[in-house]
Motif scaffolding. Sequence first.
Motif, PDB file in Angstrom:
ATOM      1  N   ASN A  75      62.470 -84.409 -29.424  1.00 13.39           N
ATOM      2  CA  ASN A  75      61.017 -84.262 -29.362  1.00 13.39           C
ATOM      3  C   ASN A  75      60.624 -83.286 -30.470  1.00 13.39           C
ATOM      4  O   ASN A  75      60.842 -82.078 -30.349  1.00 13.39           O
ATOM      5  N   VAL A  76      60.078 -83.817 -31.548  1.00 16.15           N
ATOM      6  CA  VAL A  76      59.670 -82.988 -32.675  1.00 16.15           C
ATOM      7  C   VAL A  76      58.208 -82.601 -32.481  1.00 16.15           C
ATOM      8  O   VAL A  76      57.343 -83.447 -32.280  1.00 16.15           O
ATOM      9  N   ILE A  77      57.956 -81.309 -32.513  1.00 20.29           N
ATOM     10  CA  ILE A  77      56.602 -80.760 -32.336  1.00 20.29           C
ATOM     11  C   ILE A  77      56.201 -80.061 -33.640  1.00 20.29           C
ATOM     12  O   ILE A  77      56.772 -79.053 -34.010  1.00 20.29           O
ATOM     13  N   ASN A  78      55.270 -80.702 -34.406  1.00 17.44           N
ATOM     14  CA  ASN A  78      54.438 -81.845 -34.073  1.00 17.44           C
ATOM     15  C   ASN A  78      55.046 -83.153 -34.576  1.00 17.44           C
ATOM     16  O   ASN A  78      55.861 -83.163 -35.486  1.00 17.44           O
ATOM     17  N   ASN A  79      54.585 -84.263 -33.971  1.00 16.31           N
ATOM     18  CA  ASN A  79      55.049 -85.597 -34.296  1.00 16.31           C
ATOM     19  C   ASN A  79      55.073 -85.826 -35.809  1.00 16.31           C
ATOM     20  O   ASN A  79      54.025 -85.856 -36.455  1.00 16.31           O
ATOM     21  N   PRO A  80      56.255 -86.004 -36.422  1.00 16.25           N
ATOM     22  CA  PRO A  80      56.315 -86.109 -37.886  1.00 16.25           C
ATOM     23  C   PRO A  80      55.755 -87.421 -38.426  1.00 16.25           C
ATOM     24  O   PRO A  80      55.354 -87.478 -39.591  1.00 16.25           O
ATOM     25  N   PHE A  81      55.719 -88.458 -37.603  1.00 14.30           N
ATOM     26  CA  PHE A  81      55.162 -89.729 -38.061  1.00 14.30           C
ATOM     27  C   PHE A  81      53.641 -89.641 -38.174  1.00 14.30           C
ATOM     28  O   PHE A  81      53.054 -90.056 -39.180  1.00 14.30           O
ATOM     29  N   TRP A  82      53.006 -89.074 -37.152  1.00 18.40           N
ATOM     30  CA  TRP A  82      51.551 -88.941 -37.208  1.00 18.40           C
ATOM     31  C   TRP A  82      51.154 -87.928 -38.277  1.00 18.40           C
ATOM     32  O   TRP A  82      50.205 -88.130 -39.026  1.00 18.40           O
ATOM     33  N   TRP A  83      51.907 -86.828 -38.361  1.00 18.70           N
ATOM     34  CA  TRP A  83      51.624 -85.800 -39.359  1.00 18.70           C
ATOM     35  C   TRP A  83      51.712 -86.382 -40.769  1.00 18.70           C
ATOM     36  O   TRP A  83      50.973 -85.990 -41.677  1.00 18.70           O
ATOM     37  N   SER A  84      52.597 -87.351 -40.981  1.00 15.69           N
ATOM     38  CA  SER A  84      52.719 -87.995 -42.292  1.00 15.69           C
ATOM     39  C   SER A  84      51.561 -88.947 -42.558  1.00 15.69           C
ATOM     40  O   SER A  84      51.270 -89.275 -43.709  1.00 15.69           O
ATOM     41  N   ALA A  85      50.909 -89.423 -41.498  1.00 12.72           N
ATOM     42  CA  ALA A  85      49.910 -90.479 -41.636  1.00 12.72           C
ATOM     43  C   ALA A  85      48.480 -89.967 -41.696  1.00 12.72           C
ATOM     44  O   ALA A  85      47.627 -90.587 -42.331  1.00 12.72           O
ATOM     45  N   ASP A  86      48.178 -88.861 -41.049  1.00 13.07           N
ATOM     46  CA  ASP A  86      46.782 -88.445 -40.945  1.00 13.07           C
ATOM     47  C   ASP A  86      46.363 -87.635 -42.170  1.00 13.07           C
ATOM     48  O   ASP A  86      47.169 -87.293 -43.022  1.00 13.07           O
ATOM     49  N   LEU A  94      37.672 -89.445 -36.924  1.00 10.05           N
ATOM     50  CA  LEU A  94      38.109 -89.553 -35.533  1.00 10.05           C
ATOM     51  C   LEU A  94      37.331 -88.584 -34.646  1.00 10.05           C
ATOM     52  O   LEU A  94      36.901 -88.938 -33.539  1.00 10.05           O
ATOM     53  N   ALA A  95      37.140 -87.361 -35.132  1.00 12.83           N
ATOM     54  CA  ALA A  95      36.384 -86.376 -34.356  1.00 12.83           C
ATOM     55  C   ALA A  95      34.974 -86.861 -34.060  1.00 12.83           C
ATOM     56  O   ALA A  95      34.425 -86.615 -32.979  1.00 12.83           O
ATOM     57  N   ASP A  96      34.389 -87.560 -35.017  1.00 17.49           N
ATOM     58  CA  ASP A  96      33.042 -88.100 -34.819  1.00 17.49           C
ATOM     59  C   ASP A  96      33.032 -89.078 -33.651  1.00 17.49           C
ATOM     60  O   ASP A  96      32.107 -89.078 -32.830  1.00 17.49           O
ATOM     61  N   THR A 306      45.594 -89.918 -28.204  1.00 18.44           N
ATOM     62  CA  THR A 306      44.874 -91.006 -27.542  1.00 18.44           C
ATOM     63  C   THR A 306      44.442 -92.072 -28.541  1.00 18.44           C
ATOM     64  O   THR A 306      44.345 -93.248 -28.190  1.00 18.44           O
ATOM     65  N   PHE A 307      44.195 -91.688 -29.795  1.00 16.05           N
ATOM     66  CA  PHE A 307      43.824 -92.681 -30.802  1.00 16.05           C
ATOM     67  C   PHE A 307      44.907 -93.737 -30.933  1.00 16.05           C
ATOM     68  O   PHE A 307      44.642 -94.938 -30.919  1.00 16.05           O
ATOM     69  N   ILE A 308      46.158 -93.309 -31.046  1.00 16.78           N
ATOM     70  CA  ILE A 308      47.277 -94.239 -31.188  1.00 16.78           C
ATOM     71  C   ILE A 308      47.532 -94.964 -29.882  1.00 16.78           C
ATOM     72  O   ILE A 308      47.709 -96.192 -29.855  1.00 16.78           O
ATOM     73  N   LYS A 309      47.561 -94.233 -28.785  1.00 15.77           N
ATOM     74  CA  LYS A 309      47.865 -94.864 -27.495  1.00 15.77           C
ATOM     75  C   LYS A 309      46.817 -95.913 -27.128  1.00 15.77           C
ATOM     76  O   LYS A 309      47.157 -96.990 -26.626  1.00 15.77           O
ATOM     77  N   ASP A 310      45.552 -95.614 -27.369  1.00  8.33           N
ATOM     78  CA  ASP A 310      44.500 -96.587 -27.061  1.00  8.33           C
ATOM     79  C   ASP A 310      44.604 -97.807 -27.975  1.00  8.33           C
ATOM     80  O   ASP A 310      44.374 -98.944 -27.536  1.00  8.33           O
ATOM     81  N   ALA A 311      44.967 -97.592 -29.237  1.00  9.16           N
ATOM     82  CA  ALA A 311      45.104 -98.711 -30.173  1.00  9.16           C
ATOM     83  C   ALA A 311      46.250 -99.632 -29.758  1.00  9.16           C
ATOM     84  O   ALA A 311      46.136-100.860 -29.800  1.00  9.16           O
TER      85      ALA A 311
END
Length: 315
Positions: A75-86, A94-96, A306-311
């Motif tokens: 469990n890498v904190i923070n997620n390295p895949f999302w961190w590479s993508a955002d 997204l905040a909007d 939630t953005f990824i999970k909902d998608a």
Amino acid sequence: MKKIGILFGMEDTFPQAFIDRVNSKNEKGIIAEAVAIEKVVQNQDGEYAVIIDRISQDVPFYRAYLKNAALTGTNVINNPFWWSADDKFFNNALADTLGVPLPNTVILPSAEHPTDTTGKSFRNLKYPMDWEGIFDYIGFPAYMKPYAGGGWKNVYRLENKEEFWEKHQETGQLVMMLQEEIVFTEYFRVYCLGCKAVRIMQYEPRNPHHLRYVIDGPPVDKKLLATIKDYTLRLCKGLGYDFNTVEFAVRDGIPYAIDFGNPAPDAELTSVGAENFEWVVEEAAKMAIAAAKKQKPGKINLTWGTFIKDAVAVK
């Protein structure tokens, strides 16, 4: 035995304090240490149940190592895949959607062509762009800053269009955002760990770095604090960051999210102060221990927003 590792760079105080705090809790079957990398072989690792990542944004080799470790169950904190993508511009968008107030913001093409491109590479880009429309939307004074990055690097405050053109040329191949200035009466920096533990800190970004965290500041309206906490949790849950800071500038009683993608936020004792340091060390230790207990070897144990999970849930 489950091991919690911390991967770090220039930091001096937080990593060892974190290690010592985890180990002082004497959780059965759990120990913490500094990550030690001897070799990285594809789809092999599994040494750590949890790794707190404080440096891979600056070291691509570490980012690759962490993705491989995540595949093998860490469990890498923070997620390295999302961190590479955002990036900060996407995070704003997204905040909007999450209903968090934001300054008006646009993204700009780089002043110089990226390496190995020419003007022919940009035939889909209208020339000239609608600069007057952009300037009318943002207004001046304005801030210009990289769409990806942090640490207040390459951040400009611009008084007018002429200054924009001058400073934009200095940014080279960086892709920049232009953002409305929020003239604030109050400013806050907020730690959020595990998408649930929140610490709201009065902050003065115009001070020298070591004086930005306000000690014994004036009382703050409880309703405002509750709103800031709500917005912080919305943002961190949406992004899926377990270790993050969010900054808010308050104008006319409304907290505007200024910066909220900080997955390796400053936690040095000399800058955050003793009380904030104690809080983040304790909460980080508790978060990491809980993550280690939940970690399932050989499975994907990352946090996804939630953005990824909902998608993914959309059929």
